[in-house]
Design a protein around this motif. Sequence first.
Motif, PDB file in Angstrom:
ATOM      1  N   PRO A   7       0.970  -1.278  -0.205  1.00 58.76           N
ATOM      2  CA  PRO A   7      -0.003  -0.055  -0.002  1.00 58.76           C
ATOM      3  C   PRO A   7       1.034   1.196  -0.181  1.00 58.76           C
ATOM      4  CG  PRO A   7      -0.013  -1.199   1.960  1.00 58.76           C
ATOM      5  CD  PRO A   7       0.629  -2.021   1.251  1.00 58.76           C
ATOM      6  N   GLY A   8       0.344   2.102  -0.543  1.00 56.48           N
ATOM      7  CA  GLY A   8       0.930   3.762  -0.555  1.00 56.48           C
ATOM      8  C   GLY A   8       0.810   4.313   0.810  1.00 56.48           C
ATOM      9  N   GLN A   9       1.956   4.963   1.105  1.00 55.52           N
ATOM     10  CA  GLN A   9       2.198   5.596   2.352  1.00 55.52           C
ATOM     11  C   GLN A   9       1.104   6.864   2.459  1.00 55.52           C
ATOM     12  OE1 GLN A   9       4.150   5.415   5.244  1.00 55.52           O
ATOM     13  NE2 GLN A   9       2.772   6.769   5.947  1.00 55.52           N
ATOM     14  N   ILE A  10       0.533   7.026   3.532  1.00 55.41           N
ATOM     15  CA  ILE A  10      -0.613   8.215   3.784  1.00 55.41           C
ATOM     16  C   ILE A  10      -0.025   9.186   4.854  1.00 55.41           C
ATOM     17  CG2 ILE A  10      -2.897   8.633   4.379  1.00 55.41           C
ATOM     18  CD1 ILE A  10      -3.818   6.050   3.695  1.00 55.41           C
ATOM     19  N   TRP A  36       3.092  11.191  -5.409  1.00 58.25           N
ATOM     20  CA  TRP A  36       2.396  11.647  -4.062  1.00 58.25           C
ATOM     21  C   TRP A  36       0.994  12.468  -4.506  1.00 58.25           C
ATOM     22  CZ3 TRP A  36       2.858  10.536   0.713  1.00 58.25           C
ATOM     23  CH2 TRP A  36       4.042   9.964   1.378  1.00 58.25           C
ATOM     24  N   HIS A  85      -6.525   4.883  -3.009  1.00 54.81           N
ATOM     25  CA  HIS A  85      -5.174   5.269  -3.748  1.00 54.81           C
ATOM     26  C   HIS A  85      -4.187   4.524  -2.992  1.00 54.81           C
ATOM     27  CE1 HIS A  85      -7.231   8.765  -5.629  1.00 54.81           C
ATOM     28  NE2 HIS A  85      -6.228   8.898  -6.194  1.00 54.81           N
ATOM     29  N   SER A  86      -4.173   4.485  -1.728  1.00 50.30           N
ATOM     30  CA  SER A  86      -3.165   3.725  -1.027  1.00 50.30           C
ATOM     31  C   SER A  86      -3.344   2.089  -1.257  1.00 50.30           C
ATOM     32  CB  SER A  86      -3.424   4.031   0.570  1.00 50.30           C
ATOM     33  OG  SER A  86      -2.353   2.992   1.376  1.00 50.30           O
ATOM     34  N   ARG A  87      -4.264   1.523  -1.379  1.00 51.21           N
ATOM     35  CA  ARG A  87      -4.644   0.182  -1.734  1.00 51.21           C
ATOM     36  C   ARG A  87      -3.933  -0.118  -3.109  1.00 51.21           C
ATOM     37  NH1 ARG A  87      -9.982   0.668   0.742  1.00 51.21           N
ATOM     38  NH2 ARG A  87      -9.760   0.317   3.041  1.00 51.21           N
ATOM     39  N   ASN A  91       0.881   6.970  -3.250  1.00 56.35           N
ATOM     40  CA  ASN A  91       1.049   7.681  -1.873  1.00 56.35           C
ATOM     41  C   ASN A  91       0.098   8.820  -1.850  1.00 56.35           C
ATOM     42  OD1 ASN A  91       3.406   6.041  -0.974  1.00 56.35           O
ATOM     43  ND2 ASN A  91       4.560   7.031  -2.478  1.00 56.35           N
ATOM     44  N   LEU A 116      -9.197   3.976   7.435  1.00 57.19           N
ATOM     45  CA  LEU A 116      -7.940   3.724   6.984  1.00 57.19           C
ATOM     46  C   LEU A 116      -7.155   2.686   7.674  1.00 57.19           C
ATOM     47  CD1 LEU A 116      -6.630   7.396   6.513  1.00 57.19           C
ATOM     48  CD2 LEU A 116      -7.713   5.735   4.948  1.00 57.19           C
ATOM     49  N   LEU A 119      -3.986   0.480   6.803  1.00 53.57           N
ATOM     50  CA  LEU A 119      -3.031   1.147   5.939  1.00 53.57           C
ATOM     51  C   LEU A 119      -2.048   1.944   6.560  1.00 53.57           C
ATOM     52  CD1 LEU A 119      -5.797   2.389   3.509  1.00 53.57           C
ATOM     53  CD2 LEU A 119      -3.989   0.494   3.145  1.00 53.57           C
TER      54      LEU A 119
END
Length: 207
Positions: A7-10, A36, A85-87, A91, A116, A119
Amino acid sequence: MLPMDSPGQIIILNGTPRSGKSSIATIIQDTFEGVWMNIGVDQFMKMTPERYQPGIGLRPGGERPNLEPIVMLMYRAMYESIAAHSRVGINVVVDVGHHDGYSVPRGILPNCARILNGLPVLFVGIHCPIEEIMKRRIDTWKVGYTENGLIPVPVKRWQHYVHVPGIYDLEVDTSVMTAEECANLIHQRLEKGPPPKAFQLIRDMKV
């Protein structure tokens, strides 16, 4: 290529209007490795029909209780988009001003934290003394103190409510640090740890 296998960083930047969130978000987008996306209050307000403005930018004070149920749905939609987006490995940086100063408690932040769940989220408190906030308001909007030389009540409410409950992974003060320095601290925290846990704690709060 995007790391589709993870997953992307949040990164969520939480603070008052004029606290410097947007400047930090821009530096993160421009300098941090990877893609990002900026999904935050300004973007959602631009998409919001005029009759529902200011949408998720509704300030503390309970002045528009009829709008609050819609605001809750808008926050849910925003965080569902952040999660999506993260999934897929993208990011996300979010500049926002969370508060629960509505006509009745709405518990929006804990509910967003639950969206979230699972994540990687770094929750950053963006602080700025109210005197500096006033200076920036005057410089940007030409709107400042009242006729009696007092700080407007809405500004005071923002300053109080936005940092409740005050659970963060990292806190920065933009009156003594540049946006670049704040972004660098955020980068160091992501690189060196410890693992963030603020949203886990907020998620478990009773509402």
